[in-house]
Scaffold this active site. Structure first.
Site, PDB file in Angstrom:
ATOM      1  N   GLU A 210      -6.414 -47.376 -21.568  1.00 32.54           N
ATOM      2  CA  GLU A 210      -6.507 -45.974 -21.369  1.00 32.54           C
ATOM      3  C   GLU A 210      -5.660 -45.263 -22.332  1.00 32.54           C
ATOM      4  O   GLU A 210      -4.168 -45.214 -22.192  1.00 32.54           O
ATOM      5  CB  GLU A 210      -5.935 -45.562 -19.801  1.00 32.54           C
ATOM      6  N   CYS A 244      -2.660 -36.519 -21.279  1.00 32.50           N
ATOM      7  CA  CYS A 244      -3.446 -37.379 -22.340  1.00 32.50           C
ATOM      8  C   CYS A 244      -4.816 -36.655 -22.473  1.00 32.50           C
ATOM      9  O   CYS A 244      -5.432 -36.687 -23.565  1.00 32.50           O
ATOM     10  CB  CYS A 244      -3.831 -38.838 -21.782  1.00 32.50           C
TER      11      CYS A 244
HETATM   12  P1  NAD Z   1       3.433 -45.589 -25.104  1.00 37.63           P
HETATM   13  O1  NAD Z   1       2.469 -46.279 -25.757  1.00 37.63           O
HETATM   14  O2  NAD Z   1       4.653 -45.302 -25.966  1.00 37.63           O
HETATM   15  O3  NAD Z   1       4.262 -46.413 -23.938  1.00 37.63           O
HETATM   16  C1  NAD Z   1       3.234 -46.773 -22.846  1.00 37.63           C
HETATM   17  C2  NAD Z   1       3.871 -47.856 -22.096  1.00 37.63           C
HETATM   18  O4  NAD Z   1       3.714 -49.081 -23.179  1.00 37.63           O
HETATM   19  C3  NAD Z   1       5.473 -47.985 -21.606  1.00 37.63           C
HETATM   20  O5  NAD Z   1       5.379 -48.542 -20.531  1.00 37.63           O
HETATM   21  C4  NAD Z   1       6.218 -48.673 -22.795  1.00 37.63           C
HETATM   22  O6  NAD Z   1       7.253 -49.222 -22.151  1.00 37.63           O
HETATM   23  C5  NAD Z   1       5.212 -49.530 -23.291  1.00 37.63           C
HETATM   24  N1  NAD Z   1       5.441 -49.983 -24.805  1.00 37.63           N
HETATM   25  C6  NAD Z   1       6.071 -48.956 -25.718  1.00 37.63           C
HETATM   26  N2  NAD Z   1       6.122 -49.473 -27.072  1.00 37.63           N
HETATM   27  C7  NAD Z   1       5.470 -50.984 -26.714  1.00 37.63           C
HETATM   28  C8  NAD Z   1       5.482 -51.745 -27.555  1.00 37.63           C
HETATM   29  N3  NAD Z   1       5.893 -51.922 -28.747  1.00 37.63           N
HETATM   30  N4  NAD Z   1       4.781 -53.003 -26.956  1.00 37.63           N
HETATM   31  C9  NAD Z   1       4.664 -53.226 -25.804  1.00 37.63           C
HETATM   32  N5  NAD Z   1       4.735 -52.188 -24.678  1.00 37.63           N
HETATM   33  C10 NAD Z   1       5.288 -51.112 -25.266  1.00 37.63           C
HETATM   34  O7  NAD Z   1       2.992 -44.454 -24.411  1.00 37.63           O
HETATM   35  P2  NAD Z   1       3.672 -43.075 -23.709  1.00 37.63           P
HETATM   36  O8  NAD Z   1       4.498 -42.373 -24.828  1.00 37.63           O
HETATM   37  O9  NAD Z   1       4.457 -43.703 -22.574  1.00 37.63           O
HETATM   38  O10 NAD Z   1       2.468 -42.235 -23.170  1.00 37.63           O
HETATM   39  C11 NAD Z   1       1.889 -41.323 -24.048  1.00 37.63           C
HETATM   40  C12 NAD Z   1       0.522 -41.788 -24.688  1.00 37.63           C
HETATM   41  O11 NAD Z   1      -0.180 -42.344 -23.532  1.00 37.63           O
HETATM   42  C13 NAD Z   1      -0.125 -40.641 -25.131  1.00 37.63           C
HETATM   43  O12 NAD Z   1      -0.984 -41.097 -26.510  1.00 37.63           O
HETATM   44  C14 NAD Z   1      -1.169 -40.485 -24.201  1.00 37.63           C
HETATM   45  O13 NAD Z   1      -2.388 -39.828 -24.673  1.00 37.63           O
HETATM   46  C15 NAD Z   1      -1.396 -41.603 -23.499  1.00 37.63           C
HETATM   47  N6  NAD Z   1      -2.097 -41.580 -22.449  1.00 37.63           N
HETATM   48  C16 NAD Z   1      -3.254 -41.848 -21.904  1.00 37.63           C
HETATM   49  C17 NAD Z   1      -3.679 -41.653 -20.530  1.00 37.63           C
HETATM   50  C18 NAD Z   1      -4.952 -42.025 -20.262  1.00 37.63           C
HETATM   51  O14 NAD Z   1      -5.411 -42.038 -18.934  1.00 37.63           O
HETATM   52  N7  NAD Z   1      -6.070 -42.224 -21.145  1.00 37.63           N
HETATM   53  C19 NAD Z   1      -2.924 -41.220 -19.641  1.00 37.63           C
HETATM   54  C20 NAD Z   1      -1.578 -41.148 -19.942  1.00 37.63           C
HETATM   55  C21 NAD Z   1      -1.168 -40.932 -21.254  1.00 37.63           C
END
Ligand code: NAD
Length: 459
Positions: A210, A244
């Site tokens: 997602e 998002c």
């Molecule tokens: P992110 O990808 O930075 O982090 C998401 C999760 O991944 C967190 O738990 C984080 O600890 C982990 N993570 C971060 N870097 C990582 C790595 N290098 N390796 C493994 N895990 C890692 O996202 P965010 O900043 O928390 O959220 C914002 C993003 O999420 C935006 O792009 C938004 O559009 C998207 N989002 C999508 C939805 C959806 O339903 N499609 C919903 C909410 C947010």
């Protein structure tokens, strides 16, 4: 030495004991979780307020209320969804009874983001548990109050071999992803989505991703401008734009661009006041890193409204910017904050040039009373899901699958779609022994014409 492999081993053993196939037991756990959610409602509001000033009203609307309605649906439907489903048999195999068995995958990893840190952690957990899996959930490290609350709730309701929360940042997420899982459900950014997909591929683990992207909002010249402004300001600045599916940028017909800008400015002031920082109804930015990222987007741009910020409180005003270049910083990344770029178009070809500059978006919004214009846009563009004449509200219908396509993600959930995400559908045919039609058996000589007739008639 980390105990993650041990936790997974324990969960796998528990899954293999078939304890999670007992629907009454699962209903009991979900009911206990429901009671705990009700007990913690106030604490959930407080955690989100502490994490990024999220107004309790928005927490109810976009987190608590959604989770409650999701768990209620699962409690009502889990029995019927879990049962094998009888389907029409293939007459060519007569006599048979055919079924779809619902098999949970096993041990599931859920990784959640910070922007809706409660809902995006608990809703997939409910679906995965209801489907009969065991779960390890890693919430975001950027919302420590909410993540701790999620941890406490889950550890109170579930035995660790059934579901547990592991908190931490990238190192923990990396370690979790290096393990073998039976399913991974990830919500977060596109770059991290790629990391998750690579890690999953190593073990051929199925994934739901997602993700995000730049969701366009098209406004033509057939709409009531004040109503559009109202719905846009709501959808863009809810959660301070850290959504998002927030409309990322506007493409508005040049005929009404000026009027829409004026209506948007008026609406922003009327809902958040002349000093939006003091508004109790506007969330703040999650941390200083994200505030700096957003402020950087404003450099060199024409600011039509807002633009002010406060580094002390991670606050950024609702901001409108005019005609940024398509390759500018603000138009290159998903904005994920209270900044709305406004671009003009004259005909549909202009829209195609802009939208096609970017990857397939998660959401797509069209404000138009022109049916054929709407139809053209819906047919032409590929995107996760969308709304006509409003924003965000497709997220709230549990009958609709919610998910992205291309770079905005793969797979979908919500309601029954969520249950289906966390099961493997096992097709089973039970053959009757009272009849054995001989045509399929060798020797084949002379049987071809009859075989062809039967295929035409029965398949
Ligand atoms: P992110 O990808 O930075 O982090 C998401 C999760 O991944 C967190 O738990 C984080 O600890 C982990 N993570 C971060 N870097 C990582 C790595 N290098 N390796 C493994 N895990 C890692 O996202 P965010 O900043 O928390 O959220 C914002 C993003 O999420 C935006 O792009 C938004 O559009 C998207 N989002 C999508 C939805 C959806 O339903 N499609 C919903 C909410 C947010």
């Amino acid at each position: 030495m980390s105990n993650i492999p041990k936790i997974i081993k324990k969960q796998r053993k528990y899954f293999n004991s078939h304890a999670t196939r007992d629907v009454d037991f699962l209903r009991g756990r979900l009911n206990a979780l429901r009671s705990e959610l009700i007990l913690q409602e106030q604490a959930i509001y407080e955690a989100l307020e502490n994490d990024f000033n999220k107004p309790p009203f928005e927490t109810y609307l976009s987190e608590f209320g959604i989770v409650m309605s999701e768990i209620d649906l699962f409690l009502k439907k889990i029995k019927s969804w879990t049962k094998p489903k009888r389907v029409l048999p293939a007459l060519l195999s007569f006599p048979t009874s055919d079924f779809i068995y619902k098999d949970p995958y096993g041990t599931v990893l859920i990784i959640a983001p910070w922007n809706y840190p409660f809902q995006l952690a608990i809703a997939p957990l409910i679906a995965a548990i209801a489907a009969g899996n065991t779960v390890v959930l890693k919430p975001s490290e950027l919302t420590p109050n909410t993540s701790q609350l999620v941890h406490d709730m889950v550890s109170k309701i579930f035995a660790p071999e059934h579901a547990m929360v592991i908190q931490g940042g990238i190192p923990i997420a990396t370690e979790l992803l290096s393990q073998r899982w039976d399913y991974i459900f990830f919500t977060g950014s596109v770059p991290v989505g790629k990391i998750v997909a690579k890690a999953a591929a190593e073990h051929l683990t199925p994934v739901t991703l997602e993700l995000g992207g730049k969701s366009p909002c098209i406004v033509d010249d057939t709409v009531p401008i004040n109503l559009v402004a109202k719905r846009l300001v709501w959808g863009k600045f809810l959660n301070a734009g850290q959504t998002c599916i927030a409309p990322d940028y506007l493409i508005v017909h040049s005929k009404i661009k000026y009027d829409l800008i004026e209506a948007l400015k008026k609406r922003i002031i009327s809902v958040y006041g002349a000093n939006p920082e003091s508004s109790p109804d506007l969330a703040h930015i999650v941390n200083s890193k994200n505030l700096d990222r957003l402020k950087h987007y404003l450099e060199g741009e024409t600011i039509l409204h807002g633009g002010g910020s406060n580094a002390q409180s991670n606050f950024l005003e609702p901001t409108l910017i005019d005609e940024p270049e398509l390759d500018s910083a603000v138009m290159s990344d998903e904005i994920f904050g209270p900044i709305l770029p406004i671009l003009a178009y004259d005909d549909i070809e202009d829209i195609k040039v802009i939208v096609n500059q970017y990857e397939k978006p998660l959401s797509f919004y069209i404000f138009s009373n022109n049916k054929s214009f709407r139809k053209q846009l819906l047919k032409f563009f590929s995107f996760g899901g969308g709304v006509i004449n409003d924003t965000l509200i497709h997220f709230g219908n549990k009958k609709l699958p919610f998910g992205g396509v291309g770079h905005s993600g793969m797979g979908a959930y919500h309601g029954k779609h969520g249950f289906d995400t966390f099961i493997h559908k096992k097709g089973i045919v039970k053959k009757g022994n009272w009849l054995d039609i001989p045509i399929r058996y060798a020797p084949y000589k002379g049987k071809m014409p009859l075989l062809k007739r039967l295929f035409k008639l029965l398949s």
